[in-house]
Write an enzyme that holds these catalytic residues in place. Structure first.
Site, PDB file in Angstrom:
ATOM      1  CB  SER A 116      -8.460  -6.148  -3.964  1.00 46.31           C
ATOM      2  OG  SER A 116      -8.760  -4.888  -4.094  1.00 46.31           O
ATOM      3  CG  ASN A 140      -7.271  -2.862  -6.101  1.00 46.83           C
ATOM      4  OD1 ASN A 140      -6.344  -3.620  -5.845  1.00 46.83           O
ATOM      5  ND2 ASN A 140      -7.758  -1.806  -5.338  1.00 46.83           N
ATOM      6  CG  LEU A 155      -6.915  -8.994   6.895  1.00 47.75           C
ATOM      7  CD1 LEU A 155      -5.447  -8.839   7.029  1.00 47.75           C
ATOM      8  CD2 LEU A 155      -7.780  -9.825   7.650  1.00 47.75           C
ATOM      9  CG  ASP A 175      -1.984   0.788   1.054  1.00 50.83           C
ATOM     10  OD1 ASP A 175      -2.442   1.479  -0.066  1.00 50.83           O
ATOM     11  OD2 ASP A 175      -2.818   0.996   2.054  1.00 50.83           O
TER      12      ASP A 175
HETATM   13  C1  FPP Z   1      -2.080   0.023  -3.144  1.00 46.21           C
HETATM   14  O1  FPP Z   1      -1.770   1.549  -3.283  1.00 46.21           O
HETATM   15  C2  FPP Z   1      -1.649  -0.739  -4.042  1.00 46.21           C
HETATM   16  C3  FPP Z   1      -2.229  -1.371  -4.902  1.00 46.21           C
HETATM   17  C4  FPP Z   1      -3.757  -1.331  -5.099  1.00 46.21           C
HETATM   18  C5  FPP Z   1      -1.740  -2.228  -6.022  1.00 46.21           C
HETATM   19  C6  FPP Z   1      -0.484  -2.875  -5.891  1.00 46.21           C
HETATM   20  C7  FPP Z   1       0.372  -3.154  -6.794  1.00 46.21           C
HETATM   21  C8  FPP Z   1       1.521  -3.086  -7.383  1.00 46.21           C
HETATM   22  C9  FPP Z   1       2.540  -2.964  -6.123  1.00 46.21           C
HETATM   23  C10 FPP Z   1       2.053  -2.994  -8.772  1.00 46.21           C
HETATM   24  C11 FPP Z   1       1.423  -4.366  -9.330  1.00 46.21           C
HETATM   25  C12 FPP Z   1       2.104  -5.526  -8.852  1.00 46.21           C
HETATM   26  C13 FPP Z   1       2.552  -6.407  -9.761  1.00 46.21           C
HETATM   27  C14 FPP Z   1       3.423  -7.513  -9.138  1.00 46.21           C
HETATM   28  C15 FPP Z   1       2.766  -6.289 -11.205  1.00 46.21           C
HETATM   29  P1  FPP Z   1      -2.591   2.520  -3.470  1.00 46.21           P
HETATM   30  O2  FPP Z   1      -2.894   2.662  -4.940  1.00 46.21           O
HETATM   31  O3  FPP Z   1      -3.846   2.297  -2.574  1.00 46.21           O
HETATM   32  O4  FPP Z   1      -1.633   3.924  -2.692  1.00 46.21           O
HETATM   33  P2  FPP Z   1      -2.650   5.086  -2.312  1.00 46.21           P
HETATM   34  O5  FPP Z   1      -3.011   4.376  -0.887  1.00 46.21           O
HETATM   35  O6  FPP Z   1      -1.479   5.708  -1.658  1.00 46.21           O
HETATM   36  O7  FPP Z   1      -3.279   5.735  -3.165  1.00 46.21           O
END
Ligand code: FPP
Length: 250
Positions: free
Chosen positions: A77, A80, A205, A32
Protein backbone atom coordinates in the site's frame (compact mmCIF):
# COMPACT_ATOMS: atom_id res chain seq x y z
CA UNK A 1 -0.67 -37.42 4.49
CA UNK A 2 -3.91 -38.92 5.83
CA UNK A 3 -4.75 -35.51 7.24
CA UNK A 4 -4.04 -33.96 3.84
CA UNK A 5 -6.35 -36.47 2.13
CA UNK A 6 -9.01 -35.81 4.71
CA UNK A 7 -8.69 -32.08 4.14
CA UNK A 8 -8.94 -32.34 0.37
CA UNK A 9 -11.97 -34.68 0.65
CA UNK A 10 -13.59 -32.13 2.91
CA UNK A 11 -12.80 -29.43 0.38
CA UNK A 12 -14.21 -31.52 -2.45
CA UNK A 13 -17.47 -31.70 -0.54
CA UNK A 14 -17.43 -27.94 0.08
CA UNK A 15 -16.61 -27.25 -3.58
CA UNK A 16 -19.54 -29.39 -4.68
CA UNK A 17 -21.85 -27.03 -2.77
CA UNK A 18 -20.73 -23.99 -4.80
CA UNK A 19 -23.22 -22.56 -7.26
CA UNK A 20 -21.13 -21.98 -10.39
CA UNK A 21 -23.76 -19.54 -11.66
CA UNK A 22 -23.41 -17.24 -8.68
CA UNK A 23 -19.67 -16.78 -8.33
CA UNK A 24 -18.33 -13.35 -7.39
CA UNK A 25 -16.93 -11.81 -10.57
CA UNK A 26 -14.17 -9.96 -8.70
CA UNK A 27 -12.61 -11.02 -5.39
CA UNK A 28 -10.28 -8.68 -3.47
CA UNK A 29 -7.78 -10.11 -1.00
CA UNK A 30 -6.02 -8.17 1.76
CA UNK A 31 -3.10 -10.48 2.50
CA UNK A 32 -2.79 -9.62 6.16
CA UNK A 33 -1.08 -11.37 9.06
CA UNK A 34 2.23 -12.31 7.44
CA UNK A 35 4.22 -10.59 10.19
CA UNK A 36 2.31 -12.32 12.99
CA UNK A 37 2.61 -15.67 11.23
CA UNK A 38 6.39 -15.23 11.14
CA UNK A 39 6.65 -13.94 14.72
CA UNK A 40 4.81 -16.99 16.08
CA UNK A 41 7.49 -19.15 14.49
CA UNK A 42 10.42 -16.99 15.60
CA UNK A 43 11.11 -16.00 11.97
CA UNK A 44 11.78 -12.56 10.46
CA UNK A 45 8.71 -10.75 9.09
CA UNK A 46 10.07 -11.14 5.56
CA UNK A 47 9.70 -14.93 5.92
CA UNK A 48 5.97 -14.40 6.46
CA UNK A 49 5.76 -12.25 3.34
CA UNK A 50 7.58 -14.94 1.35
CA UNK A 51 5.13 -17.66 2.40
CA UNK A 52 2.28 -15.18 1.85
CA UNK A 53 3.43 -14.50 -1.72
CA UNK A 54 3.62 -18.24 -2.43
CA UNK A 55 0.14 -18.67 -1.00
CA UNK A 56 -1.22 -16.03 -3.34
CA UNK A 57 -0.11 -18.20 -6.24
CA UNK A 58 -1.85 -21.26 -4.76
CA UNK A 59 -5.09 -19.42 -4.04
CA UNK A 60 -5.13 -17.62 -7.40
CA UNK A 61 -4.72 -20.89 -9.30
CA UNK A 62 -7.45 -22.46 -7.24
CA UNK A 63 -9.81 -19.49 -7.70
CA UNK A 64 -9.11 -19.47 -11.44
CA UNK A 65 -9.97 -23.18 -11.68
CA UNK A 66 -13.17 -22.43 -9.81
CA UNK A 67 -14.06 -19.82 -12.46
CA UNK A 68 -13.35 -16.53 -10.69
CA UNK A 69 -12.67 -13.90 -13.38
CA UNK A 70 -10.90 -11.13 -11.42
CA UNK A 71 -8.75 -11.17 -8.29
CA UNK A 72 -7.05 -8.13 -6.78
CA UNK A 73 -4.42 -8.75 -4.12
CA UNK A 74 -3.05 -5.98 -1.91
CA UNK A 75 0.71 -6.50 -2.11
CA UNK A 76 1.99 -3.04 -1.06
CA UNK A 77 0.00 0.00 0.00
CA UNK A 78 0.98 3.66 -0.30
CA UNK A 79 1.27 3.60 3.51
CA UNK A 80 3.61 0.58 3.63
CA UNK A 81 6.61 2.87 2.90
CA UNK A 82 6.37 3.78 6.62
CA UNK A 83 7.65 0.31 7.56
CA UNK A 84 11.32 -0.18 8.51
CA UNK A 85 13.60 0.14 5.45
CA UNK A 86 14.71 -3.46 5.90
CA UNK A 87 11.12 -4.71 5.51
CA UNK A 88 10.35 -2.41 2.57
CA UNK A 89 13.53 -3.63 0.82
CA UNK A 90 12.60 -7.25 1.51
CA UNK A 91 9.10 -6.70 0.07
CA UNK A 92 10.50 -5.05 -3.08
CA UNK A 93 13.03 -7.85 -3.51
CA UNK A 94 10.28 -10.43 -3.09
CA UNK A 95 8.18 -8.63 -5.66
CA UNK A 96 11.06 -8.73 -8.15
CA UNK A 97 11.57 -12.44 -7.53
CA UNK A 98 7.87 -13.04 -7.90
CA UNK A 99 7.70 -11.22 -11.20
CA UNK A 100 10.85 -12.90 -12.52
CA UNK A 101 9.55 -16.34 -11.66
CA UNK A 102 8.75 -17.65 -15.09
CA UNK A 103 6.57 -20.23 -13.45
CA UNK A 104 4.33 -17.47 -12.16
CA UNK A 105 0.91 -18.94 -12.73
CA UNK A 106 2.38 -20.94 -15.62
CA UNK A 107 0.11 -23.56 -17.14
CA UNK A 108 -2.84 -21.58 -15.97
CA UNK A 109 -4.96 -19.02 -17.75
CA UNK A 110 -4.11 -16.14 -15.44
CA UNK A 111 -3.23 -12.72 -16.78
CA UNK A 112 -1.24 -10.43 -14.46
CA UNK A 113 -1.89 -6.69 -14.25
CA UNK A 114 -1.09 -3.98 -11.72
CA UNK A 115 -2.85 -1.11 -10.02
CA UNK A 116 -1.12 1.66 -8.13
CA UNK A 117 1.33 4.46 -8.73
CA UNK A 118 4.35 2.98 -10.47
CA UNK A 119 6.21 6.27 -10.80
CA UNK A 120 8.20 5.88 -7.57
CA UNK A 121 9.14 2.23 -8.10
CA UNK A 122 12.61 1.38 -9.43
CA UNK A 123 13.17 1.06 -13.19
CA UNK A 124 14.00 -2.59 -12.63
CA UNK A 125 10.66 -3.32 -10.97
CA UNK A 126 8.73 -1.32 -13.57
CA UNK A 127 10.45 -3.26 -16.36
CA UNK A 128 9.53 -6.58 -14.76
CA UNK A 129 5.95 -5.37 -14.32
CA UNK A 130 5.73 -4.51 -18.02
CA UNK A 131 7.19 -7.89 -18.96
CA UNK A 132 4.79 -9.81 -16.70
CA UNK A 133 1.85 -7.91 -18.22
CA UNK A 134 3.04 -8.49 -21.78
CA UNK A 135 3.88 -12.16 -21.29
CA UNK A 136 0.53 -12.98 -19.71
CA UNK A 137 -1.63 -10.75 -21.93
CA UNK A 138 -2.91 -13.67 -24.00
CA UNK A 139 -4.41 -15.46 -20.99
CA UNK A 140 -8.10 -14.95 -20.71
CA UNK A 141 -9.67 -16.96 -17.90
CA UNK A 142 -8.69 -14.86 -14.88
CA UNK A 143 -7.01 -11.49 -14.37
CA UNK A 144 -4.89 -11.09 -11.26
CA UNK A 145 -4.38 -7.45 -10.33
CA UNK A 146 -1.49 -6.90 -7.95
CA UNK A 147 -2.01 -3.66 -6.04
CA UNK A 148 1.46 -2.16 -5.61
CA UNK A 149 2.05 1.28 -4.16
CA UNK A 150 -1.72 1.43 -4.24
CA UNK A 151 -4.03 3.67 -2.21
CA UNK A 152 -7.75 4.03 -2.89
CA UNK A 153 -7.82 7.67 -1.76
CA UNK A 154 -4.82 8.52 -3.96
CA UNK A 155 -6.54 6.76 -6.88
CA UNK A 156 -9.63 8.98 -6.44
CA UNK A 157 -7.51 12.16 -6.08
CA UNK A 158 -5.70 11.23 -9.28
CA UNK A 159 -9.01 10.73 -11.09
CA UNK A 160 -10.30 14.11 -9.82
CA UNK A 161 -7.15 15.83 -11.12
CA UNK A 162 -7.55 14.22 -14.56
CA UNK A 163 -11.17 15.32 -14.74
CA UNK A 164 -10.32 18.86 -13.59
CA UNK A 165 -7.72 19.07 -16.37
CA UNK A 166 -10.33 18.05 -18.93
CA UNK A 167 -12.75 20.68 -17.62
CA UNK A 168 -9.98 23.30 -17.68
CA UNK A 169 -9.12 22.39 -21.26
CA UNK A 170 -12.79 22.70 -22.22
CA UNK A 171 -12.97 19.01 -23.21
CA UNK A 172 -15.89 18.30 -20.88
CA UNK A 173 -18.42 20.31 -18.87
CA UNK A 174 -18.90 19.98 -15.13
CA UNK A 175 -22.31 18.41 -15.77
CA UNK A 176 -20.61 15.62 -17.73
CA UNK A 177 -18.94 14.40 -14.52
CA UNK A 178 -20.82 11.17 -13.85
CA UNK A 179 -20.12 7.89 -12.07
CA UNK A 180 -18.84 6.49 -15.37
CA UNK A 181 -16.66 9.56 -15.98
CA UNK A 182 -14.97 9.16 -12.59
CA UNK A 183 -14.75 5.38 -12.95
CA UNK A 184 -12.97 5.67 -16.25
CA UNK A 185 -10.27 7.94 -14.75
CA UNK A 186 -9.26 5.39 -12.11
CA UNK A 187 -5.94 3.55 -12.50
CA UNK A 188 -7.55 0.89 -14.64
CA UNK A 189 -11.00 -0.17 -15.74
CA UNK A 190 -11.43 -2.79 -13.08
CA UNK A 191 -14.91 -4.14 -12.32
CA UNK A 192 -16.49 -3.39 -8.96
CA UNK A 193 -15.29 -5.83 -6.33
CA UNK A 194 -18.00 -8.27 -5.18
CA UNK A 195 -16.22 -9.89 -2.27
CA UNK A 196 -13.31 -8.70 -0.12
CA UNK A 197 -11.48 -11.28 1.95
CA UNK A 198 -9.42 -10.07 4.91
CA UNK A 199 -7.84 -12.64 7.15
CA UNK A 200 -5.84 -12.14 10.38
CA UNK A 201 -8.60 -10.75 12.58
CA UNK A 202 -8.54 -7.14 11.34
CA UNK A 203 -11.82 -5.54 10.31
CA UNK A 204 -10.93 -2.62 8.08
CA UNK A 205 -10.48 -1.70 4.45
CA UNK A 206 -7.08 0.04 4.82
CA UNK A 207 -7.45 2.23 1.71
CA UNK A 208 -8.12 -0.78 -0.56
CA UNK A 209 -10.36 -0.36 -3.64
CA UNK A 210 -12.43 2.42 -2.04
CA UNK A 211 -14.36 3.36 -5.17
CA UNK A 212 -14.81 -0.19 -6.41
CA UNK A 213 -16.02 -1.56 -3.04
CA UNK A 214 -19.19 0.56 -2.81
CA UNK A 215 -21.35 -2.60 -2.66
CA UNK A 216 -18.81 -5.25 -1.74
CA UNK A 217 -19.51 -8.08 0.63
CA UNK A 218 -16.82 -8.68 3.29
CA UNK A 219 -15.43 -11.92 4.64
CA UNK A 220 -13.19 -11.81 7.69
CA UNK A 221 -11.39 -14.56 9.57
CA UNK A 222 -8.73 -14.95 12.24
CA UNK A 223 -6.42 -17.01 10.04
CA UNK A 224 -3.13 -15.34 9.10
CA UNK A 225 -2.71 -15.07 5.32
CA UNK A 226 0.13 -17.65 5.02
CA UNK A 227 -2.19 -20.20 6.67
CA UNK A 228 -5.21 -19.33 4.51
CA UNK A 229 -6.15 -22.47 2.57
CA UNK A 230 -8.16 -23.42 -0.52
CA UNK A 231 -10.76 -24.67 1.93
CA UNK A 232 -10.98 -21.21 3.54
CA UNK A 233 -11.37 -19.66 0.09
CA UNK A 234 -14.14 -22.13 -0.74
CA UNK A 235 -15.87 -21.29 2.53
CA UNK A 236 -15.66 -17.56 1.77
CA UNK A 237 -17.33 -18.15 -1.61
CA UNK A 238 -20.07 -20.28 -0.03
CA UNK A 239 -20.73 -17.61 2.60
CA UNK A 240 -20.85 -14.97 -0.14
CA UNK A 241 -23.46 -17.06 -1.97
CA UNK A 242 -25.65 -16.99 1.11
CA UNK A 243 -25.64 -13.20 1.30
CA UNK A 244 -28.61 -11.24 0.07
CA UNK A 245 -27.16 -8.47 -2.12
CA UNK A 246 -29.64 -5.69 -2.60
CA UNK A 247 -27.45 -2.84 -3.95
CA UNK A 248 -29.59 -0.30 -2.15
CA UNK A 249 -32.87 -1.86 -3.31
CA UNK A 250 -35.29 -3.96 -1.26
C1 FPP B 1 0.24 -7.43 5.57
O1 FPP B 1 0.76 -8.28 6.58
C2 FPP B 1 0.89 -7.70 4.33
C3 FPP B 1 1.58 -6.79 3.60
C4 FPP B 1 1.76 -5.39 4.01
C5 FPP B 1 2.20 -7.13 2.35
C6 FPP B 1 1.61 -8.29 1.60
C7 FPP B 1 2.67 -8.80 0.75
C8 FPP B 1 2.89 -10.06 0.42
C9 FPP B 1 2.01 -11.20 0.72
C10 FPP B 1 4.12 -10.40 -0.31
C11 FPP B 1 4.37 -9.59 -1.51
C12 FPP B 1 3.43 -9.98 -2.56
C13 FPP B 1 3.79 -10.39 -3.75
C14 FPP B 1 2.74 -10.76 -4.71
C15 FPP B 1 5.19 -10.51 -4.17
P1 FPP B 1 1.50 -7.59 7.80
O2 FPP B 1 2.94 -7.47 7.46
O3 FPP B 1 0.84 -6.29 8.11
O4 FPP B 1 1.29 -8.64 8.93
P2 FPP B 1 1.02 -8.31 10.47
O5 FPP B 1 -0.24 -7.48 10.51
O6 FPP B 1 0.85 -9.65 11.07
O7 FPP B 1 2.21 -7.56 10.98
Amino acid sequence: MIFHLFKSKKNEKLISEIDKNNLPNHVGIIMDGNGRWAKKRGLPRSAGHRVGAANLKTITEFASDMGIRYITAYAFSTENWKRPKEEVDALMELLLEYLRDKKLLEGNQVRVKFIGDRSVLTDEIRREMDTAEEESAHRTRTTLYLAINYGGQQEIVNAVKNIAKKVEAGQINIDDISLDAVGSELYTEIPDVDLIIRPSGEYRLSNFLLWQSAYSEFWFSNINWPDFTKEDFTQAILDYQNRNRRFGGV
